[in-house]
Design a protein around this motif. Structure first.
Motif, PDB file in Angstrom:
ATOM      1  N   ARG A 201      -5.673  -1.429  -2.257  1.00 42.02           N
ATOM      2  CA  ARG A 201      -4.217  -1.326  -2.167  1.00 42.02           C
ATOM      3  C   ARG A 201      -3.817   0.030  -1.600  1.00 42.02           C
ATOM      4  O   ARG A 201      -3.003   0.111  -0.676  1.00 42.02           O
ATOM      5  CB  ARG A 201      -3.594  -1.514  -3.547  1.00 42.02           C
ATOM      6  N   GLN A 202      -4.431   1.097  -2.156  1.00 37.21           N
ATOM      7  CA  GLN A 202      -4.090   2.439  -1.699  1.00 37.21           C
ATOM      8  C   GLN A 202      -4.517   2.661  -0.260  1.00 37.21           C
ATOM      9  O   GLN A 202      -3.808   3.305   0.527  1.00 37.21           O
ATOM     10  CB  GLN A 202      -4.734   3.486  -2.604  1.00 37.21           C
ATOM     11  N   ASP A 203      -5.666   2.110   0.131  1.00 35.40           N
ATOM     12  CA  ASP A 203      -6.132   2.236   1.518  1.00 35.40           C
ATOM     13  C   ASP A 203      -5.140   1.594   2.486  1.00 35.40           C
ATOM     14  O   ASP A 203      -4.831   2.149   3.549  1.00 35.40           O
ATOM     15  CB  ASP A 203      -7.511   1.575   1.675  1.00 35.40           C
ATOM     16  N   VAL A 204      -4.651   0.413   2.120  1.00 39.87           N
ATOM     17  CA  VAL A 204      -3.697  -0.298   2.978  1.00 39.87           C
ATOM     18  C   VAL A 204      -2.382   0.469   3.068  1.00 39.87           C
ATOM     19  O   VAL A 204      -1.835   0.677   4.159  1.00 39.87           O
ATOM     20  CB  VAL A 204      -3.457  -1.732   2.447  1.00 39.87           C
ATOM     21  N   LEU A 205      -1.864   0.907   1.923  1.00 42.35           N
ATOM     22  CA  LEU A 205      -0.592   1.639   1.924  1.00 42.35           C
ATOM     23  C   LEU A 205      -0.709   2.967   2.675  1.00 42.35           C
ATOM     24  O   LEU A 205       0.234   3.383   3.350  1.00 42.35           O
ATOM     25  CB  LEU A 205      -0.128   1.873   0.486  1.00 42.35           C
ATOM     26  N   LYS A 214       6.445   0.755   6.117  1.00 47.90           N
ATOM     27  CA  LYS A 214       6.061   0.151   4.854  1.00 47.90           C
ATOM     28  C   LYS A 214       6.026  -1.367   4.980  1.00 47.90           C
ATOM     29  O   LYS A 214       6.870  -1.943   5.672  1.00 47.90           O
ATOM     30  CB  LYS A 214       7.041   0.545   3.741  1.00 47.90           C
ATOM     31  N   PRO A 215       5.073  -2.008   4.315  1.00 47.95           N
ATOM     32  CA  PRO A 215       5.049  -3.487   4.327  1.00 47.95           C
ATOM     33  C   PRO A 215       6.018  -4.048   3.296  1.00 47.95           C
ATOM     34  O   PRO A 215       6.416  -3.354   2.355  1.00 47.95           O
ATOM     35  CB  PRO A 215       3.600  -3.799   3.939  1.00 47.95           C
ATOM     36  N   ILE A 216       6.387  -5.280   3.464  1.00 49.01           N
ATOM     37  CA  ILE A 216       7.168  -6.000   2.449  1.00 49.01           C
ATOM     38  C   ILE A 216       6.174  -6.668   1.504  1.00 49.01           C
ATOM     39  O   ILE A 216       5.596  -7.704   1.836  1.00 49.01           O
ATOM     40  CB  ILE A 216       8.092  -7.049   3.091  1.00 49.01           C
ATOM     41  N   ILE A 217       5.947  -6.056   0.348  1.00 47.30           N
ATOM     42  CA  ILE A 217       4.964  -6.591  -0.595  1.00 47.30           C
ATOM     43  C   ILE A 217       5.568  -7.778  -1.331  1.00 47.30           C
ATOM     44  O   ILE A 217       6.481  -7.633  -2.133  1.00 47.30           O
ATOM     45  CB  ILE A 217       4.497  -5.517  -1.584  1.00 47.30           C
ATOM     46  N   LYS A 218       5.045  -8.944  -1.039  1.00 49.03           N
ATOM     47  CA  LYS A 218       5.547 -10.191  -1.631  1.00 49.03           C
ATOM     48  C   LYS A 218       4.630 -10.688  -2.746  1.00 49.03           C
ATOM     49  O   LYS A 218       5.075 -11.232  -3.742  1.00 49.03           O
ATOM     50  CB  LYS A 218       5.665 -11.262  -0.541  1.00 49.03           C
ATOM     51  N   VAL A 254      -7.369 -17.396  10.391  1.00 46.97           N
ATOM     52  CA  VAL A 254      -7.809 -16.671  11.578  1.00 46.97           C
ATOM     53  C   VAL A 254      -7.932 -15.187  11.242  1.00 46.97           C
ATOM     54  O   VAL A 254      -7.045 -14.619  10.595  1.00 46.97           O
ATOM     55  CB  VAL A 254      -6.821 -16.867  12.749  1.00 46.97           C
ATOM     56  N   LYS A 255      -9.015 -14.588  11.688  1.00 48.34           N
ATOM     57  CA  LYS A 255      -9.254 -13.157  11.478  1.00 48.34           C
ATOM     58  C   LYS A 255      -8.911 -12.398  12.749  1.00 48.34           C
ATOM     59  O   LYS A 255      -9.333 -12.789  13.841  1.00 48.34           O
ATOM     60  CB  LYS A 255     -10.721 -12.942  11.099  1.00 48.34           C
ATOM     61  N   ARG A 256      -8.151 -11.314  12.634  1.00 39.89           N
ATOM     62  CA  ARG A 256      -7.775 -10.510  13.786  1.00 39.89           C
ATOM     63  C   ARG A 256      -7.924  -9.025  13.463  1.00 39.89           C
ATOM     64  O   ARG A 256      -7.549  -8.577  12.373  1.00 39.89           O
ATOM     65  CB  ARG A 256      -6.326 -10.790  14.184  1.00 39.89           C
ATOM     66  N   PRO A 257      -8.444  -8.231  14.411  1.00 39.28           N
ATOM     67  CA  PRO A 257      -8.467  -6.777  14.209  1.00 39.28           C
ATOM     68  C   PRO A 257      -7.056  -6.209  14.347  1.00 39.28           C
ATOM     69  O   PRO A 257      -6.197  -6.798  15.006  1.00 39.28           O
ATOM     70  CB  PRO A 257      -9.381  -6.284  15.335  1.00 39.28           C
ATOM     71  N   VAL A 258      -6.812  -5.085  13.710  1.00 37.35           N
ATOM     72  CA  VAL A 258      -5.519  -4.416  13.801  1.00 37.35           C
ATOM     73  C   VAL A 258      -5.711  -3.092  14.526  1.00 37.35           C
ATOM     74  O   VAL A 258      -6.654  -2.343  14.244  1.00 37.35           O
ATOM     75  CB  VAL A 258      -4.923  -4.168  12.395  1.00 37.35           C
ATOM     76  N   ASP A 259      -4.830  -2.821  15.484  1.00 39.29           N
ATOM     77  CA  ASP A 259      -4.923  -1.613  16.295  1.00 39.29           C
ATOM     78  C   ASP A 259      -4.373  -0.427  15.506  1.00 39.29           C
ATOM     79  O   ASP A 259      -3.233  -0.003  15.686  1.00 39.29           O
ATOM     80  CB  ASP A 259      -4.144  -1.800  17.598  1.00 39.29           C
ATOM     81  N   SER A 260      -5.196   0.095  14.591  1.00 38.19           N
ATOM     82  CA  SER A 260      -4.802   1.244  13.777  1.00 38.19           C
ATOM     83  C   SER A 260      -6.054   1.928  13.263  1.00 38.19           C
ATOM     84  O   SER A 260      -6.976   1.266  12.777  1.00 38.19           O
ATOM     85  CB  SER A 260      -3.930   0.808  12.599  1.00 38.19           C
ATOM     86  N   ALA A 261      -6.079   3.252  13.359  1.00 40.22           N
ATOM     87  CA  ALA A 261      -7.252   4.003  12.901  1.00 40.22           C
ATOM     88  C   ALA A 261      -7.353   4.036  11.386  1.00 40.22           C
ATOM     89  O   ALA A 261      -8.405   4.345  10.826  1.00 40.22           O
ATOM     90  CB  ALA A 261      -7.191   5.428  13.437  1.00 40.22           C
ATOM     91  N   GLY A 262      -6.269   3.695  10.693  1.00 36.57           N
ATOM     92  CA  GLY A 262      -6.250   3.830   9.243  1.00 36.57           C
ATOM     93  C   GLY A 262      -6.736   2.634   8.470  1.00 36.57           C
ATOM     94  O   GLY A 262      -6.917   2.726   7.247  1.00 36.57           O
ATOM     95  N   VAL A 263      -6.957   1.506   9.152  1.00 36.33           N
ATOM     96  CA  VAL A 263      -7.329   0.292   8.423  1.00 36.33           C
ATOM     97  C   VAL A 263      -8.844   0.219   8.234  1.00 36.33           C
ATOM     98  O   VAL A 263      -9.553  -0.547   8.872  1.00 36.33           O
ATOM     99  CB  VAL A 263      -6.792  -0.986   9.108  1.00 36.33           C
ATOM    100  N   ASN A 264      -9.337   1.037   7.321  1.00 34.19           N
ATOM    101  CA  ASN A 264     -10.759   1.031   6.977  1.00 34.19           C
ATOM    102  C   ASN A 264     -10.914   1.594   5.573  1.00 34.19           C
ATOM    103  O   ASN A 264      -9.968   2.118   4.986  1.00 34.19           O
ATOM    104  CB  ASN A 264     -11.571   1.846   7.988  1.00 34.19           C
ATOM    105  N   ARG A 265     -12.111   1.480   5.040  1.00 32.75           N
ATOM    106  CA  ARG A 265     -12.379   2.037   3.722  1.00 32.75           C
ATOM    107  C   ARG A 265     -13.850   2.430   3.627  1.00 32.75           C
ATOM    108  O   ARG A 265     -14.667   2.039   4.482  1.00 32.75           O
ATOM    109  CB  ARG A 265     -12.025   1.035   2.630  1.00 32.75           C
ATOM    110  N   ILE A 266     -14.183   3.173   2.585  1.00 39.34           N
ATOM    111  CA  ILE A 266     -15.561   3.600   2.336  1.00 39.34           C
ATOM    112  C   ILE A 266     -16.062   2.911   1.071  1.00 39.34           C
ATOM    113  O   ILE A 266     -15.326   2.775   0.092  1.00 39.34           O
ATOM    114  CB  ILE A 266     -15.654   5.130   2.164  1.00 39.34           C
ATOM    115  N   VAL A 267     -17.297   2.470   1.104  1.00 42.27           N
ATOM    116  CA  VAL A 267     -17.937   1.872  -0.075  1.00 42.27           C
ATOM    117  C   VAL A 267     -18.948   2.875  -0.621  1.00 42.27           C
ATOM    118  O   VAL A 267     -19.715   3.480   0.146  1.00 42.27           O
ATOM    119  CB  VAL A 267     -18.615   0.535   0.280  1.00 42.27           C
TER     120      VAL A 267
END
Length: 293
Positions: A201-205, A214-218, A254-267
């Protein structure tokens, strides 16, 4: 004062009933009552306030209860460590994990059991940051694979790999036809996101914040499978770790990549620093780390 007396006392306070505590401890109620009276006599003050309807705890009793719970937990940990010392190359390996590791962790286990075939392996989901800390500190798991960055003096945190977050859409969603999708394209969508306390959640925000939107969290969910179910009905969109999507594909999603450097995370791989672990358990930690590094 001994550990048995402390165990009796803690059980009574937890249950707030002599009769219920006696049942749990498998002793008679008079014997339990006498044990507490002897403990109070030895200490020289009252621990419990008794009347015909219920049980209360005195100020001194509350202090003893807090200390006793900690002491009994430490003794339980010592017992578990001694069992691990005894069962070198055998025993049980307890692994906590997040959902997205389910496609690669069997490969590590396959390597591991060739060297340690007698070890029994227990896999459990441990998702939130608080759960990771509690699970390790309470000796419920030997190690946890998590996307939570745990920065604590008593816990070792090793980064294993980076992974992208990819967009999931229903096959009939208008954005499916777009050649390139940005986070700004999602600001008017009904967004599905992990609940409070989950690192995804925090990674996405954070990714949205980097672009000043900001997204509309539904919908808020705890498991990614729930997010897929919502996308499957075309009532929302979501960002999901790419590793979670390995395996058979759902034709309605359908899976699509998003053009943003921030959409990733570390495991990460996490475990207690000072806990004794057998060579067999330490070997799994090393094999997991080596699998990615």
């Amino acid at each position: 004062m001994d550990l048995k007396q402390l165990s009796y006392f803690v059980t009574i306070v937890d249950q707030m009933s002599f009769s219920k505590a006696a049942q749990i401890l498998h002793i008679s109620q008079p014997s339990l009552s006498n044990a507490i009276k002897n403990l109070e006599s030895e200490l020289g003050f009252q621990l419990l306030e008794r009347n015909t309807r219920n049980i209360g705890i005195t100020e001194a009793g509350q202090i003893l209860y807090t200390r006793a719970v900690h002491l009994l937990l430490e003794m339980d940990i010592v017992k578990k460590e001694m069992i691990e010392v005894k069962h070198i190359g055998k025993g049980e390996l307890q692994i906590g994990m997040i959902e997205s590791v389910k496609h690669w962790i069997p490969k590590v286990i396959l390597q591991y059991i060739q060297e340690f075939p007698d070890v029994r392996i227990k896999l459990t989901e441990v998702l939130s940051g608080a759960d990771v800390k509690n699970s390790l500190r309470n000796y419920e798991t030997h190690l946890i694979i998590t996307n939570q960055y745990i920065q604590e003096d008593d816990i070792t945190t090793i980064p294993l790999y980076h992974e992208k977050l990819v967009l999931l859409l229903h096959v009939n969603h208008p954005l499916v036809k777009h050649e390139s999708i940005t986070l700004k394209d999602l600001t008017e969508e009904a967004f599905i996101i992990s609940s409070e306390g989950f690192q995804t959640r925090q990674d996405v925000l954070n990714a949205f914040d980097m672009e000043g939107i900001k997204p509309i969290i539904k919908y808020e969910i705890e498991r990614f499978e729930t997010a897929l179910s919502l996308v499957r009905e075309n009532i929302g969109v979501t960002l999901i770790p790419e590793n979670y999507l390995q395996g058979p594909q759902d034709l309605s999603i359908v899976k699509r990549p998003v053009d943003s450097a921030g959409v990733n995370r570390i495991v990460y791989l996490t475990f207690l620093k000072n806990r004794y672990v057998s060579p067999a358990i330490h070997a799994f930690i090393n094999k997991t780390n080596a699998f990615f590094n």
